[in-house]
Design a protein around this motif. Structure first.
Motif, mmCIF file in Angstrom:
data_model
loop_
_atom_site.group_PDB
_atom_site.id
_atom_site.type_symbol
_atom_site.label_atom_id
_atom_site.label_comp_id
_atom_site.label_asym_id
_atom_site.label_seq_id
_atom_site.Cartn_x
_atom_site.Cartn_y
_atom_site.Cartn_z
ATOM 1 N N ARG A 179 5.672 14.898 -9.444
ATOM 2 C CA ARG A 179 6.339 14.019 -10.422
ATOM 3 C C ARG A 179 7.045 12.861 -9.726
ATOM 4 O O ARG A 179 6.985 11.712 -10.183
ATOM 5 C CB ARG A 179 7.343 14.827 -11.259
ATOM 6 C CG ARG A 179 6.701 15.830 -12.213
ATOM 7 C CD ARG A 179 7.725 16.363 -13.206
ATOM 8 N NE ARG A 179 8.816 17.067 -12.544
ATOM 9 C CZ ARG A 179 8.832 18.377 -12.313
ATOM 10 N NH1 ARG A 179 7.804 19.126 -12.678
ATOM 11 N NH2 ARG A 179 9.874 18.940 -11.722
ATOM 12 N N GLU A 180 7.705 13.154 -8.616
ATOM 13 C CA GLU A 180 8.416 12.107 -7.889
ATOM 14 C C GLU A 180 7.445 11.063 -7.335
ATOM 15 O O GLU A 180 7.733 9.860 -7.358
ATOM 16 C CB GLU A 180 9.239 12.715 -6.749
ATOM 17 C CG GLU A 180 10.471 13.473 -7.215
ATOM 18 C CD GLU A 180 11.294 13.991 -6.051
ATOM 19 O OE1 GLU A 180 10.911 13.734 -4.878
ATOM 20 O OE2 GLU A 180 12.323 14.659 -6.305
ATOM 21 N N THR A 181 6.298 11.525 -6.837
ATOM 22 C CA THR A 181 5.309 10.583 -6.290
ATOM 23 C C THR A 181 4.778 9.663 -7.382
ATOM 24 O O THR A 181 4.683 8.446 -7.195
ATOM 25 C CB THR A 181 4.143 11.357 -5.634
ATOM 26 O OG1 THR A 181 4.668 12.240 -4.637
ATOM 27 C CG2 THR A 181 3.156 10.400 -4.991
ATOM 28 N N LEU A 182 4.428 10.230 -8.530
ATOM 29 C CA LEU A 182 3.972 9.417 -9.653
ATOM 30 C C LEU A 182 5.028 8.391 -10.051
ATOM 31 O O LEU A 182 4.724 7.218 -10.301
ATOM 32 C CB LEU A 182 3.639 10.308 -10.849
ATOM 33 C CG LEU A 182 2.270 10.975 -10.867
ATOM 34 C CD1 LEU A 182 2.157 11.920 -12.062
ATOM 35 C CD2 LEU A 182 1.158 9.943 -10.917
ATOM 36 N N PHE A 231 6.065 21.759 -5.268
ATOM 37 C CA PHE A 231 4.969 20.801 -5.347
ATOM 38 C C PHE A 231 4.940 20.075 -6.687
ATOM 39 O O PHE A 231 4.599 18.894 -6.745
ATOM 40 C CB PHE A 231 3.631 21.507 -5.082
ATOM 41 C CG PHE A 231 3.412 21.809 -3.626
ATOM 42 C CD1 PHE A 231 3.218 20.796 -2.715
ATOM 43 C CD2 PHE A 231 3.428 23.117 -3.164
ATOM 44 C CE1 PHE A 231 3.029 21.060 -1.366
ATOM 45 C CE2 PHE A 231 3.249 23.404 -1.826
ATOM 46 C CZ PHE A 231 3.042 22.370 -0.923
ATOM 47 N N ARG A 232 5.289 20.747 -7.757
ATOM 48 C CA ARG A 232 5.359 20.076 -9.054
ATOM 49 C C ARG A 232 6.417 18.976 -9.036
ATOM 50 O O ARG A 232 6.205 17.883 -9.560
ATOM 51 C CB ARG A 232 5.666 21.094 -10.150
ATOM 52 C CG ARG A 232 4.453 21.946 -10.533
ATOM 53 C CD ARG A 232 4.829 23.004 -11.542
ATOM 54 N NE ARG A 232 3.645 23.711 -12.020
ATOM 55 C CZ ARG A 232 3.694 24.868 -12.690
ATOM 56 N NH1 ARG A 232 4.878 25.442 -12.931
ATOM 57 N NH2 ARG A 232 2.574 25.437 -13.110
ATOM 58 N N ILE A 247 0.863 -1.185 0.000
ATOM 59 C CA ILE A 247 0.000 0.000 0.000
ATOM 60 C C ILE A 247 0.897 1.230 0.000
ATOM 61 O O ILE A 247 1.804 1.351 0.824
ATOM 62 C CB ILE A 247 -0.931 0.042 1.220
ATOM 63 C CG1 ILE A 247 -1.818 -1.205 1.269
ATOM 64 C CG2 ILE A 247 -1.803 1.300 1.183
ATOM 65 C CD1 ILE A 247 -2.713 -1.264 2.501
ATOM 66 N N TYR A 248 0.632 2.138 -0.919
ATOM 67 C CA TYR A 248 1.354 3.404 -0.986
ATOM 68 C C TYR A 248 0.453 4.494 -0.396
ATOM 69 O O TYR A 248 -0.649 4.726 -0.885
ATOM 70 C CB TYR A 248 1.715 3.739 -2.434
ATOM 71 C CG TYR A 248 2.690 4.898 -2.582
ATOM 72 C CD1 TYR A 248 4.027 4.663 -2.827
ATOM 73 C CD2 TYR A 248 2.254 6.218 -2.480
ATOM 74 C CE1 TYR A 248 4.931 5.718 -2.962
ATOM 75 C CE2 TYR A 248 3.140 7.274 -2.609
ATOM 76 C CZ TYR A 248 4.478 7.011 -2.856
ATOM 77 O OH TYR A 248 5.370 8.054 -2.985
ATOM 78 N N PHE A 249 0.928 5.152 0.667
ATOM 79 C CA PHE A 249 0.160 6.186 1.357
ATOM 80 C C PHE A 249 0.656 7.576 0.960
ATOM 81 O O PHE A 249 1.859 7.780 0.757
ATOM 82 C CB PHE A 249 0.315 6.062 2.877
ATOM 83 C CG PHE A 249 -0.319 4.844 3.477
ATOM 84 C CD1 PHE A 249 -1.602 4.906 4.006
ATOM 85 C CD2 PHE A 249 0.364 3.638 3.539
ATOM 86 C CE1 PHE A 249 -2.190 3.794 4.574
ATOM 87 C CE2 PHE A 249 -0.213 2.520 4.106
ATOM 88 C CZ PHE A 249 -1.498 2.598 4.622
ATOM 89 N N GLU A 287 4.759 4.270 -9.890
ATOM 90 C CA GLU A 287 4.954 3.460 -11.094
ATOM 91 C C GLU A 287 6.050 2.420 -10.891
ATOM 92 O O GLU A 287 5.948 1.282 -11.356
ATOM 93 C CB GLU A 287 5.285 4.356 -12.282
ATOM 94 C CG GLU A 287 4.092 5.146 -12.785
ATOM 95 C CD GLU A 287 4.400 5.904 -14.059
ATOM 96 O OE1 GLU A 287 5.604 6.183 -14.313
ATOM 97 O OE2 GLU A 287 3.453 6.225 -14.798
ATOM 98 N N GLU A 288 7.100 2.806 -10.166
ATOM 99 C CA GLU A 288 8.218 1.886 -9.945
ATOM 100 C C GLU A 288 7.869 0.793 -8.941
ATOM 101 O O GLU A 288 8.223 -0.379 -9.125
ATOM 102 C CB GLU A 288 9.439 2.663 -9.443
ATOM 103 C CG GLU A 288 10.087 3.542 -10.499
ATOM 104 C CD GLU A 288 11.203 4.390 -9.922
ATOM 105 O OE1 GLU A 288 11.575 4.155 -8.733
ATOM 106 O OE2 GLU A 288 11.692 5.281 -10.625
#
Length: 378
Positions: free
Chosen positions: A77-80, A72-73, A5-7, A84-85
């Motif tokens: 991007r890092e969270t996405l 925040f941008r 689970i990713y929170f 994905e990884e």
């Protein structure tokens, strides 16, 4: 095989509720791996590479968000990329709608297979109800903490479960019968630096007005953290109020609410906490004028305080922005201090509001719903 689970939580309250949810998930004895970003409480449970970004992420106000837009941008991007990884089985988004709703939309556009669960509904019913049908396209499940939210979301086709308010499980253990001090007034200026800077000076001016007619009163100022306590000390150093009339309580919000005869409370979770502890109070809130006017363009509810929203009428007087006048606040506080009928009338309304928040066990119910959504068994 463990499920992942990713929170994502972006504020101190989300970190607290997220940590309680994690503990409840662990208690179900399901093999789960926790990843993501939140605060120190969530990181302590998840361990590993879980990111503590709360200090940077918990920004309030239109201008502040604009100033930090680049940050925040980058985090978005890092969270996405991380999701994905890691290819989690589910993403659990906790409140923080400015970031998390955009994230839900971006994730859904990239995949239909990922379970996307929202815990602690964003208050779109207050500022953008037209967004609800679109949320139904992005989310698999909404776990909400107010009963009217479930009815609203389910009508839109968004599968929703009312789990109760997570604060109840924390507060019930703290509800000790105490005799209130008739000469103690609580000041609760908020849990964020910018809130304290804007709101505490107004509270102190109201306190000075109140002392003109109630010279025996003393004031307890609730500081949410050591860093805020230092900020409060700086503001007090410029106040003409006698030092003996003020004392700062660090991390003791609930104890002050149990003991104070009445209070002045900044809008936020503290208003529900005050209602739970049956402390009569008035609500005060002030932000920059740019933020206020931007909010006025989109906010569609009549009241700001959740006790009033839940009651569908003003049971707690609201002093917002231009109406946050110290003399008017002090005058209303005098009524709460002197008029027993007014006090008891407000307290009885509080009891009805708290009853709507459900019983203890919100985190456990949310955890069970998440595990069921994952298709796991305990």
């Amino acid at each position: 095989m463990a499920k992942t689970i990713y929170f994502v939580a972006g504020e101190a309250s989300g970190d607290e509720h997220g940590a309680a949810l994690m503990r409840s998930l662990r208690a179900l004895h399901v093999d789960l791996d926790f990843q993501g970003r939140g605060g120190p409480k969530m990181k302590a449970i998840a361990g590993g590479s879980f990111a503590d970004w709360i200090d940077q992420a918990a920004i309030v106000g239109l201008w502040e968000v604009i100033k930090h837009l680049g940050y925040f941008r980058k985090q978005f991007r890092e969270t996405l990329s991380q999701i994905e990884e890691s290819k989690p089985d589910a993403v659990v988004l906790i409140d923080y709608p400015g970031f998390n709703l955009r994230l839900a939309r971006a994730l859904r556009r990239r995949t239909r297979d990922l379970k996307i669960i929202y815990y602690i509904s964003p208050q779109v019913w207050a500022w953008n109800r037209r967004r609800i049908p679109r949320m139904a396209e992005w989310l698999d499940l909404m776990l909400c903490i107010f009963p009217f939210e479930a009815e609203l979301y389910n009508k839109s086709g968004l599968r929703t479960l009312f789990v109760g308010h997570p604060m109840i499980e924390n507060l019930r253990s703290q509800k000790i019968d105490m005799v209130r001090d008739p000469n103690l007034v609580g000041l609760f200026p908020g849990s964020r630096l910018r809130e304290v800077r804007k709101i505490l000076p107004i509270m102190l001016e109201a306190a000075r007005e109140l002392l003109k007619t109630h010279p025996n009163i003393v004031f307890a100022i609730a500081a949410a953290s050591e860093s805020l306590s230092a900020e409060i000390a700086g503001i007090l150093s410029c106040s003409p109020l006698p030092r003996g009339k003020l004392h700062v309580v660090i991390g003791g919000t609930w104890s002050v609410m149990r003991e104070a005869f009445a209070g002045i409370v900044a809008s936020g979770t503290a208003t529900l906490e005050a209602a739970f502890f049956r402390m009569p109070f008035v609500l005060v809130y002030k932000v920059s004028w740019a933020t206020y006017f931007a909010a006025r363009l989109v906010v569609k509810v009549k009241y700001l305080g959740m006790p009033n929203v839940l009651a569908e009428k003003e049971i707690v007087p609201e002093f917002i922005q231009g109406r946050a006048n110290p003399a008017a606040i002090a005058e209303t506080m005098r009524r709460l201090l002197n008029d027993e009928a007014a006090r008891q009338g407000m307290i009885s309304q509080f009891d009805a509001i708290v009853a709507k928040l459900g019983e203890s066990g919100a985190s456990e119910r949310a955890a069970e719903a998440i595990v069921q959504e994952l298709g796991s068994t305990s």
